[in-house]
Design an enzyme around this catalytic site. Structure first.
Site, PDB file in Angstrom:
ATOM      1  CG  HIS C  80      -1.628   1.288   1.471  1.00  0.00           C
ATOM      2  ND1 HIS C  80      -2.676   1.736   0.696  1.00  0.00           N
ATOM      3  CD2 HIS C  80      -1.423   2.255   2.392  1.00  0.00           C
ATOM      4  CE1 HIS C  80      -3.082   2.911   1.143  1.00  0.00           C
ATOM      5  NE2 HIS C  80      -2.329   3.259   2.176  1.00  0.00           N
ATOM      6  CG  ASP C 109       5.826  17.224 -27.075  1.00  0.00           C
ATOM      7  OD1 ASP C 109       6.155  16.767 -25.963  1.00  0.00           O
ATOM      8  OD2 ASP C 109       5.037  16.637 -27.844  1.00  0.00           O
ATOM      9  CD1 TRP C 145       6.664   3.241   4.008  1.00  0.00           C
ATOM     10  CD2 TRP C 145       7.920   4.004   2.323  1.00  0.00           C
ATOM     11  NE1 TRP C 145       7.028   4.531   4.305  1.00  0.00           N
ATOM     12  CE2 TRP C 145       7.794   5.035   3.288  1.00  0.00           C
ATOM     13  CE3 TRP C 145       8.663   4.269   1.170  1.00  0.00           C
ATOM     14  CZ2 TRP C 145       8.393   6.289   3.131  1.00  0.00           C
ATOM     15  CZ3 TRP C 145       9.259   5.519   1.034  1.00  0.00           C
ATOM     16  CH2 TRP C 145       9.114   6.513   1.995  1.00  0.00           C
ATOM     17  CB  SER C 172      10.534   5.799 -14.550  1.00  0.00           C
ATOM     18  OG  SER C 172       9.418   6.622 -14.637  1.00  0.00           O
ATOM     19  CB  SER C 173      11.630   9.388 -10.752  1.00  0.00           C
ATOM     20  OG  SER C 173      10.566   8.658 -10.289  1.00  0.00           O
ATOM     21  CG  HIS C 256      12.280  14.739   5.366  1.00  0.00           C
ATOM     22  ND1 HIS C 256      11.270  14.238   6.157  1.00  0.00           N
ATOM     23  CD2 HIS C 256      11.967  16.037   5.151  1.00  0.00           C
ATOM     24  CE1 HIS C 256      10.409  15.202   6.423  1.00  0.00           C
ATOM     25  NE2 HIS C 256      10.807  16.305   5.836  1.00  0.00           N
ATOM     26  CD  GLU C 258       9.682  10.012  -2.902  1.00  0.00           C
ATOM     27  OE1 GLU C 258      10.630  10.359  -3.632  1.00  0.00           O
ATOM     28  OE2 GLU C 258       8.576   9.630  -3.328  1.00  0.00           O
ATOM     29  CE1 TYR C 260       8.444  19.533   3.236  1.00  0.00           C
ATOM     30  CE2 TYR C 260      10.284  18.104   3.739  1.00  0.00           C
ATOM     31  CZ  TYR C 260       9.284  18.944   4.155  1.00  0.00           C
ATOM     32  OH  TYR C 260       9.098  19.181   5.482  1.00  0.00           O
ATOM     33  CB  SER C 271       0.169  28.382  -5.788  1.00  0.00           C
ATOM     34  OG  SER C 271       0.710  27.971  -4.567  1.00  0.00           O
ATOM     35  CG  HIS C 305      12.321  14.591  11.254  1.00  0.00           C
ATOM     36  ND1 HIS C 305      12.218  15.795  10.631  1.00  0.00           N
ATOM     37  CD2 HIS C 305      11.701  13.709  10.436  1.00  0.00           C
ATOM     38  CE1 HIS C 305      11.567  15.645   9.488  1.00  0.00           C
ATOM     39  NE2 HIS C 305      11.252  14.389   9.359  1.00  0.00           N
ATOM     40  CG  HIS C 306      11.988  10.232   8.933  1.00  0.00           C
ATOM     41  ND1 HIS C 306      10.673  10.067   8.599  1.00  0.00           N
ATOM     42  CD2 HIS C 306      12.397  11.339   8.275  1.00  0.00           C
ATOM     43  CE1 HIS C 306      10.308  11.012   7.747  1.00  0.00           C
ATOM     44  NE2 HIS C 306      11.342  11.800   7.539  1.00  0.00           N
ATOM     45  CB  THR C 331       5.466  24.866   5.945  1.00  0.00           C
ATOM     46  OG1 THR C 331       6.664  24.150   5.687  1.00  0.00           O
ATOM     47  CG2 THR C 331       4.288  24.060   5.470  1.00  0.00           C
ATOM     48  CE  LYS C 334       5.551  26.861  -0.936  1.00  0.00           C
ATOM     49  NZ  LYS C 334       4.868  27.280  -2.116  1.00  0.00           N
ATOM     50  NE  ARG C 453       4.170   3.365  10.490  1.00  0.00           N
ATOM     51  CZ  ARG C 453       4.993   3.971   9.620  1.00  0.00           C
ATOM     52  NH1 ARG C 453       6.019   4.674  10.060  1.00  0.00           N
ATOM     53  NH2 ARG C 453       4.793   3.888   8.334  1.00  0.00           N
TER      54      ARG C 453
END
Lengths: 175, 370, 528
Positions: C80, C109, C145, C172-173, C256, C258, C260, C271, C305-306, C331, C334, C453
């Site tokens: 998931h 294009d 994950w 790909s990315s 991290h 990622e 963002y 926006s 922080h993870h 943040t 924004k 979790r």
């Protein structure tokens, strides 16, 4: 799409590919960087330390050293920590002895990995000699007594009253 | 608006949180140690700061949503910059954050102070149980989930402490600084008791330390907090905090118990005795993978029913249990179970689920260990 | 979004000899076709990952094991996560980028059309590897994950397949990001200076740089995992002088930024949508650009922080705590800017705007819980609990996903030529917005109360909130069928959109017909 634009695009692509390749390399470079970081902080240190020459024994205090071993790895071998705790003064040269028993009918090759708690004490734990510096080889059913020679740096922060030294033995070829 | 509704619910719920009822709990459990207290208070402070900012900002937004509508004939004022305002809303949050960082920093420093403990306990995480070793006392035991599998499978009514009960809790004296040394035998686990404010990952090959000092006697429950495989949900932690005298008495009883067990390791067991003990050991240590019916889980954990090792010579079977199988989830039980327990569980496996191999006596295990 | 339905979107009226049917979609180099492919792929993945989420919520509806066994449960949570991140959010944003960036900057294009085709067609291959591993003996990856070793070293062949799938998705990315950056840097219409670019283009430019910077690090990290698993190296095992914690450092150095990558394009969409329906220009365009860039830069120094509970030195804990708290500043800027954009506007509430407003409000809840989690002592209690699950779902579902919905409702008329059915859209919004809070808000309480979790079964004290969350989950899941209906209706027909269906919209894309011609700006548009 005109030729100029095609060329300009190709240049940007090349630079970005270089950046991606560099970052891939950086990922791997983080491995030695991590070890350097661990060396600076003293974590995971497993090489002999050069002893400071003017080591003075700080007789005003003593630090309790707990010696542990992890032997969850089955009954092929047993790593025994010295029993009881010791309380050397900082600066004092201490010798302790671990015992490694090969319980099996096969030769045993492997290496012990040290670990310390609290982690910040590691930087002050100066080992002059340790069985963890090198691979150990044992004949079937051999018992090996292995010395550790260390000094607790007398700059050890005053609030650290107990230091734990722990070894885990890993045989080669088993994960 | 949904947001308004959600916020209203949130505010109402948090307002209730101090009166934490038995049914719904909205906040951290009542703290029972200084570290847990600081975390609790810090959480409340941050929460109120957030709620205040939330109310302010979204108060303004909802005012705008209600009043500045085209349907009310409101015309757009196309302003789109204001350096003053932008400087203010960059610096003010920054100052608020500095205000929050101050108490948080003090708390971090206190949390890390593992010096001058009254006792040290080494905790080893296994898939899927905890091992406790009282370093100064030479007392060592395993702590395993006590909830019967019938309850997990919905075949029996669930008890009050469903999944939060163990056979042997960790016992500590009240008001004493307990230093914990954590490591793991296989994968990363994490030892967590919310009421005591302790959570520390247990990492194979390394030791980490943390500490707590329990404020009051009682039973505090927690769970493994780091995914460690299929039994992750089934390795709870129970800490019993006792007055000093009761703790001493418990320790003495533990020691004599351990001595008695060591003394009888050579004794011969009756077959029925072996099977009864074996079933208990199997349920606690083996059933998570090999399943209560001995059929395992195809592709993951091998079946014991009809297994060649189980039905083969006893030495190989005992050897597998003692040494485990490196590189798989099968751990070595040599350091976890004593001779009688290994003999019992091996005998149980050899005589269950259609297996008909001969039982094994503790003496054989003892012999094979040397 | 059915493939045959969307092919109607792009009936190549302005083009001569174009291959038809399957071959067209396999070989297309058109940015709109590829954008559509990305969106369809993401829709299929969303359904897959969503069904897994429904199964998870069904299992957690009550204590005890009813539907799935623990190992399957762990596979479902792992897949998931991987599917929703790499298969839904990222491809959707890339799909949006493909469709919109050339239209918004006045380019014909993308810069590298053929590479564009490649970067899409790698994705189904990766997805097949990832999901296919479920049907192998031992099942799919079950280690979360995050793939932490040593647990991920214990697992079977599916781990190797997943690592390979992640390599492919990473390639790909990176290809997609190179294409996007080059397009933005080199192919803007004359007069489109950087500070005149639409916010969506800015956020994607920064996101693409993040992708190029961190996807290779992930590739390196999982390569080490692969060699540890198969070739006897010991990067992450103490046995050979390695350290399992190092994996976490490497992983979150990628992980991290990622996070963002998953939210910056959402900022861009919001926006774009809010000014349109406030009929006002975006407030503080400049500070929006700077805030986005500072968030991206800060994202490289907060990974620790993870891992506050692994036992880091106190100095490291403090550093990561301060850096993480600092992210609240840009943040916050924004959020304030969005509110100021609405302030004294002339607001209307089309479905796109509803989702954008909900985004601002609910994303902020996720931001606040992030601030709570940044405090090390509080995080010690909440790390690896449902509080964290609530936090990142507020950020990724009511954040990234709601922004995607806002973008879909906003741009579908441009892509299909038909206005969206606002009635169905409003139903979709209200059902989603209410149920998503019923689903995720109680998870905060579960985490605070002590529910870890990634567990398939839980203690009785967690039963009530889990039941509420599951009911919210089922309603939320079912509500997404409405979205499917809205999209199919919009593709099939509806009120013609004209060049620009919105009163307050600005930008080059609205100067073109809806749907736009097969090649967008054959001659570059002039900006006044």
């Amino acid at each position: 799409m005109n030729a100029d634009l095609g060329q300009a695009n190709a240049i940007v692509m090349r630079r970005l590919l270089l950046l991606a390749a560099a970052m891939f390399g950086f990922g791997f470079a983080l491995v030695p960087l991590y070890s350097i970081f661990c060396d600076i902080t003293g974590l995971n240190r497993d090489e002999a330390q050069v002893l400071a020459r003017n080591t003075q024994v700080d007789r005003s205090r003593s630090v309790q050293v707990q010696m542990l071993s992890n032997s969850e790895n089955g009954d092929r071998w047993r790593l025994l920590a010295p029993t009881g705790a010791i309380a050397p003064h900082p600066g004092e040269l201490v010798e302790i002895e671990y015992e490694l028993d090969n319980l099996s009918d096969r030769p045993l090759v492997g290496r012990a990995v040290p670990s310390y708690a609290p982690a910040r004490a590691a930087a002050y734990f100066k080992k002059i000699e340790c069985f963890c510096f090198r691979e150990q080889r044992l004949a079937p059913h051999e018992k090996l007594r292995m010395p550790v020679l260390f000094v607790l740096d007398n700059r050890l922060p005053a609030d650290i009253g107990v230091v734990t030294l722990s070894y885990t033995f890993y045989a080669k070829g088993e994960s | 608006m949904t947001c308004a509704r959600a916020c209203a619910v949130a505010v109402a719920l948090f307002a209730l949180s101090d009166r934490s009822g038995a049914e719904y709990r909205f906040n951290l459990p009542a703290p029972q140690s200084s570290v847990a207290h600081t975390a609790y208070d810090l959480h409340i402070i941050v929460l109120w700061v957030c709620l205040a900012i939330f109310a302010l900002v979204f108060g303004a937004m909802f005012y705008s949503l209600l009043r500045h509508r085209k349907s009310l004939g409101h015309a757009a004022h196309p302003f789109h910059e204001s350096t003053t305002v932008e400087v203010i809303w960059t610096t003010v949050p920054f100052l608020i954050l500095v205000g929050l960082a101050w108490p948080a920093t003090k708390a971090v420093l206190a949390q890390k102070d593992t010096g001058n403990p009254d006792l040290t306990i080494k905790i080893t995480g296994h898939q899927w149980k905890w091992e406790y070793e009282y370093l100064q006392e030479g007392v060592r035991f395993l702590s395993v989930l006590a909830t019967p599998s019938e309850q997990i499978g919905d075949r029996m009514e669930k008890g009050e402490h469903y999944l939060l009960e163990v056979d042997e809790p960790l016992v500590v004296p009240v008001g004493r600084k307990v230093r914990l040394l954590l490591t793991a035998a296989d994968v990363i686990h994490s030892w967590w008791v919310p009421a005591l404010g302790v959570k520390q990952d247990a990492i194979p090959g390394f030791i980490r330390d943390t500490w707590f000092r329990a404020d009051a006697p009682g039973t505090y429950r927690g769970q493994c907090a780091e995914l460690c495989g299929r039994g992750h949900a089934f390795m709870p932690i129970v800490v019993e905090v006792k007055p000093e005298a009761e703790y001493r008495a418990w320790l003495a009883a533990r020691k004599s118990d351990q001595a008695a067990k060591a003394a009888e390791s050579g004794r011969a067991f009756a077959p029925a005795e072996l099977l009864a003990l074996g079933e208990k050991i199997f349920t606690a240590n083996c059933a998570a993978c090999h399943q209560a019916n001995g059929r395992g889980i195809p592709g993951l954990f091998p079946a014991l029913a009809g297994s060649a090792i189980v039905n083969g010579p006893p030495q190989a079977h005992v050897g597998r249990v003692l040494q485990g199988k490196p590189g798989t989830a099968m751990p070595a039980f040599a350091a976890q179970l004593d001779d009688a327990e290994i003999a019992a569980v091996v005998s149980y496996e050899r005589q269950s689920w259609g297996n008909h191999a001969e039982p094994v006596q503790p003496a054989l295990v003892k012999n094979q260990r040397q | 979004m059915a493939i045959d339905g969307s092919s109607a979107i792009l009936e190549p009226a302005h083009h001569g000899a174009l291959p038809g049917g399957t071959w067209r979609w396999l070989t297309t180099t058109n940015h709109k076709d590829i954008g559509t492919l990305y969106l369809c792929f993401a829709a299929v993945m969303f359904l897959t990952g969503g069904l897994m989420a429904m199964t998870i919520r069904a299992e957690l509806f009550q204590p005890g094991l009813q539907f799935v066994q623990p190992e399957l449960f762990n596979q479902l949570t792992t897949l998931h996560g991987l599917i929703m991140i790499f298969g839904v959010i990222m491809p959707t944003f890339t799909g949006f980028a493909n469709w919109q960036i050339p239209l918004m900057i006045g380019a014909p294009d993308m810069a590298f059309p053929r590479m564009n085709n490649w970067s899409f067609w790698l994705l189904p291959v990766a997805a097949a590897l990832l999901i296919g591993s479920m049907f192998l003996p031992g099942g799919a990856v079950a280690g979360g994950w995050t793939l932490y070793p040593p647990l991920s070293i214990q697992g079977g062949i599916s781990y190797d397949m997943t690592i390979f799938a992640l390599h492919i998705m990473g390639a790909s990315s990176i290809m997609g990001a190179i294409n996007i950056i080059t397009t933005i840097l080199n192919m803007r219409a004359p007069g489109m200076t950087p500070m005149r670019m639409p916010m969506f283009v800015w956020t994607w430019l920064i996101t693409a740089f993040l992708l190029i910077a961190v996807m290779p690090v992930l590739a390196g990290t999982i390569t080490m995992l692969l060699t540890d698993r198969n070739f006897g190296t010991h990067f992450f095992s103490a046995a050979g002088g390695g350290d399992p914690v190092m994996f976490q450092h490497l992983f979150w150095f990628f992980g991290h930024p990622e996070v963002y990558i998953l939210i910056l394009p959402a900022f861009g969409i919001v926006s774009t949508v809010i000014p349109t329906f406030a009929r006002k220009p975006l407030f503080g365009y400049r500070s929006m650009v700077y805030a986005t860039a500072s968030i991206a830069i800060l994202s490289f120094i907060v990974w620790g922080h993870h891992m506050f509970t692994v036992g880091m030195p106190v100095a490291a804990q403090l550093f990561f705590m301060y850096a993480t708290m600092l992210i609240a500043v840009p943040t916050g800027v924004k959020v304030f800017n969005w509110v100021a954009t609405m302030w004294r506007g002339s607001l209307t509430f089309e479905t796109a705007m509803l989702f954008a407003v909900a985004f601002v409000c609910l994303f902020t809840i996720g931001g606040f819980s992030g601030l709570v989690l940044a405090m090390v002592p509080v995080d010690t209690q909440l790390q690896d609990t449902y509080y964290v699950v609530a936090h990142f779902h507020y950020v990724l579902v009511t954040g990234a996903l709601f922004a995607i919905y806002a973008g879909l409702y906003y741009w579908l008329p441009k892509w299909t030529g038909h206005r969206v059915d606002e009635n169905w859209g409003r139903w979709h919004f209200w059902l989603s917005a209410v149920s998503v809070n019923v689903l995720f808000f109680p998870m905060h309480f579960l985490g605070l109360a002590g529910m870890p979790r990634r567990i398939p079964d839980y203690a009785l004290q967690f039963a009530d909130f889990n039941r509420i969350a599951s009911i919210g989950g089922f309603v939320f899941g079912a509500s997404q069928i409405l979205l499917l209906i809205v999209i199919v209706k919009c593709v099939r027909g509806g009120e013609p959109a004209g060049n620009c269906p919105y009163e307050g919209a600005v930008g080059l894309e609205w100067t073109l017909s809806s749907p736009p011609p097969y090649h967008s700006f054959a001659t570059p548009p002039e900006l006044e």
